[in-house]
Each structure stands twice: as C-alpha cells, then as structure tokens.
Scaffold this motif. Sequence first.
Motif, PDB file in Angstrom:
ATOM      1  N   LEU A  91       1.137  -0.942  -0.026  1.00 24.91           N
ATOM      2  CA  LEU A  91      -0.160   0.146  -0.672  1.00 24.91           C
ATOM      3  C   LEU A  91       0.755   1.222   0.011  1.00 24.91           C
ATOM      4  N   ASN A  92       1.949   1.076   0.992  1.00 28.83           N
ATOM      5  CA  ASN A  92       2.419   2.466   0.771  1.00 28.83           C
ATOM      6  C   ASN A  92       3.231   2.868  -0.483  1.00 28.83           C
ATOM      7  N   ARG A  93       4.021   1.243  -1.714  1.00 33.46           N
ATOM      8  CA  ARG A  93       4.111   2.274  -2.988  1.00 33.46           C
ATOM      9  C   ARG A  93       2.886   1.840  -3.449  1.00 33.46           C
ATOM     10  N   LEU A  94       1.930   1.764  -3.280  1.00 39.92           N
ATOM     11  CA  LEU A  94       0.607   1.914  -3.944  1.00 39.92           C
ATOM     12  C   LEU A  94       0.493   3.587  -4.114  1.00 39.92           C
ATOM     13  N   ARG A  95       0.526   4.077  -2.993  1.00 37.37           N
ATOM     14  CA  ARG A  95       0.100   5.443  -2.362  1.00 37.37           C
ATOM     15  C   ARG A  95       1.259   6.213  -3.072  1.00 37.37           C
ATOM     16  N   GLU A  96       2.662   5.775  -3.874  1.00 41.30           N
ATOM     17  CA  GLU A  96       3.780   7.166  -4.578  1.00 41.30           C
ATOM     18  C   GLU A  96       3.297   5.629  -5.917  1.00 41.30           C
ATOM     19  N   GLY A  97       2.136   5.366  -6.652  1.00 39.26           N
ATOM     20  CA  GLY A  97       2.157   5.428  -7.920  1.00 39.26           C
ATOM     21  C   GLY A  97       2.389   3.937  -8.111  1.00 39.26           C
ATOM     22  N   ALA A  98       2.967   2.719  -7.551  1.00 40.54           N
ATOM     23  CA  ALA A  98       3.525   1.992  -8.397  1.00 40.54           C
ATOM     24  C   ALA A  98       2.986   0.236  -7.862  1.00 40.54           C
ATOM     25  N   PHE A  99       2.461  -0.600  -8.186  1.00 35.11           N
ATOM     26  CA  PHE A  99       2.203  -1.315  -8.346  1.00 35.11           C
ATOM     27  C   PHE A  99       2.789  -2.474  -8.129  1.00 35.11           C
ATOM     28  N   GLU A 100       2.833  -2.593  -7.059  1.00 35.50           N
ATOM     29  CA  GLU A 100       4.016  -3.676  -6.595  1.00 35.50           C
ATOM     30  C   GLU A 100       3.377  -4.702  -5.284  1.00 35.50           C
ATOM     31  N   THR A 101       3.803  -5.739  -4.993  1.00 38.66           N
ATOM     32  CA  THR A 101       3.568  -7.011  -4.631  1.00 38.66           C
ATOM     33  C   THR A 101       4.534  -7.433  -3.429  1.00 38.66           C
ATOM     34  N   ARG A 102       4.055  -7.530  -2.138  1.00 32.80           N
ATOM     35  CA  ARG A 102       4.987  -8.048  -0.917  1.00 32.80           C
ATOM     36  C   ARG A 102       5.060  -9.483  -0.856  1.00 32.80           C
ATOM     37  N   THR A 103       5.968  -9.736  -1.381  1.00 35.33           N
ATOM     38  CA  THR A 103       6.465 -11.564  -1.406  1.00 35.33           C
ATOM     39  C   THR A 103       6.983 -12.255  -0.232  1.00 35.33           C
ATOM     40  N   GLU A 104       7.221 -11.259   0.714  1.00 35.85           N
ATOM     41  CA  GLU A 104       7.949 -12.092   1.815  1.00 35.85           C
ATOM     42  C   GLU A 104       6.907 -12.599   2.190  1.00 35.85           C
ATOM     43  N   GLY A 105       7.639 -14.655   2.812  1.00 35.90           N
ATOM     44  CA  GLY A 105       6.647 -15.962   3.237  1.00 35.90           C
ATOM     45  C   GLY A 105       5.851 -15.924   1.992  1.00 35.90           C
ATOM     46  N   MET A 106       5.863 -16.241   0.849  1.00 34.63           N
ATOM     47  CA  MET A 106       4.827 -16.518  -0.135  1.00 34.63           C
ATOM     48  C   MET A 106       5.679 -17.001  -0.901  1.00 34.63           C
ATOM     49  N   LEU A 107       4.807 -17.626  -1.323  1.00 31.29           N
ATOM     50  CA  LEU A 107       4.989 -18.267  -3.312  1.00 31.29           C
ATOM     51  C   LEU A 107       5.619 -17.922  -3.714  1.00 31.29           C
TER      52      LEU A 107
END
Length: 308
Positions: A91-107
């Motif tokens: 969400l922090n990056r989304l507010r800056e206009g970047a659509f990024e995924t937090r992948t820590e601990g995920m597939l």
Amino acid sequence: MVVDNEAVAGAALRLRAGIQAASAGLVEREAVVELLMLCAVAREHLLVIGPPGTAKSLAIRRATQVLGGRLFEYMLGRFTEPPELFGPIDLNRLREGAFETRTEGMLPEADIAFLDEVFAGSTAILNSLLTLLNERRFKRGHTAMISPLRVCAGASNSLPEQGELAAFADRFLVRVFARPISDSRLEELLAEGWGASTSALTPLSSLADLDLVTAAAAQADLGPIRPAIAEAVRALRAAGVHLSDRRVVKLQGLVAAAGALAGRQTPTDADLWPLVYAVPDEESQAVAREALRPLLSRAESGSLPVAA
C-alpha cells in the motif's frame, strides 16, 4: 559449475537418508517421498492424485520436512484470491503510484511448495502459476523476480478433463496415483496408523545438498543411456501409450536426476525407473509397467514394486 564428486556423493547420501526417514511409517506411499525428492533434483514438479484420506498430504509434508528450505503450503479453492498465494499489494508503494506485491513468506519466495486441491484455483491464479512453475519467474504489476522454487508438489482428488486445466496439469511432469491400501497390507496400515507420530521431522539434508546433486545431474553424460530411453519410448508407443515430444525430452532429466541421487556420475539402466511416472494417467501407467517390464527389471528403486 564444476562439481566435486566426493561432495556430490555425500550430498546424495544425505538426500537418500532423508527419503528413508520420511518414508518410515508410511504404507504404500513411499513412492510419493522418493518422487518428490527426485523432482527436486530434476527441478520438475510432482502431482499426487487420489481420493480423500489416502495420506497424500502426509507423504508430501514428510518429504518436504526432511529436505529443509522455505516451504509454502496452501489449499486452493474457488474463492482463493491471488494475494493469498503471491502476497498482498504494497500500500505504501501504491500511494506513490507503483503497483508492487509484498512477496515475503509467500509462494514466489518459497524453495518448496505444496498446493493442495491444485486445480481449484481461478484462471488468474493458474495463469500466474504457469509462469512460476515453468520459468521460475513471478511478475505482477511492477513486481518482477526470479523465484528460488526447486519443486512444487500438487495434490488433487482427480485429474482435470477441461482443456484449460489439462494444459496446466501438463506442467507437472511426474504423476503418482494414490489408492486405498491393498488388502494384504491392512494390518500394517492399522499398526502404523495407530502409533503414527505427528511431530515434525528433522531436516537430514540442506538445499546446498540438493543444489549440488542437481548440478551433478545437469552435467551427467546421457549419451550411453539415450538408446535405452529411446527403446522405452518405442515400447510405449507400440503399446499404445504416446508421450508428447516435450515429455520425451524431459525424460532425460528424470533419468539423470535418478542417477545423481543414487550417487552415479553417469546414469545407467538402473536409473530408468522414473519413466513410468512420466506417463500422464493411471491406466496408461499400468500399460507402461507391462510394456517396460524387461527394461525396468534392471532398475533400482523401491518405488516401482510399491506403486505396482
């Protein structure tokens, strides 16, 4: 990468010890453990098919525990959303206009994955999984990364028949079919099931061991064994079992992995046993066992008599 033969032999020995430890107490599911380890060495994926209550998940979990590494496990359903597998939006990056995924601990950051009811996911999930399984790449919005995934084990009650899902299922090169325990081993099942331990197994090897054996398999000299593989494919065709050209080529990787896992620098006839498990459906696997019986009589694996 130049491999040290002595180091490879030690790593393969530890991986085989892991197979033995994970198989202890399992009845007619030893093949699942051995094939998951084989797929991890070959960097292929395993599909376990069978009705509920046939210890599919138990066998897979035990194999992943002794292998070590970061495990991602999830049961898919019709309403599973991509963030549940790949991570939430930053969400922090989304507010800056970047659509990024937090992948820590995920597939995307897992070394080993276990996806139960693997065909129950949505089209969006399966499309992302295709790239991840095939190319070890994850891309979503502005997030792009190489995944460290060595092997993914999928479990399902049955093989899909729909074209879209069948194409996804084809990404799992190795198949094993789990059926209820045979009558002759019911007493063994009752004894093992009553005293079964639910505690986690201690890893007996490391990802460094796995990667070392994988490197040895990649450098194996397949020239001497290719005629036997071709002979096996011809025997299958003559019996009415036809494999795609892509599967035929990938058979070499399974044989090379079996040789490296057994501690051999050059694969031999003893390493042909995975060929049966690359046949996509249960009925054809039964035909393949008969067609390849003369060839497989020279193979070395506890999985063949167990699965037969």
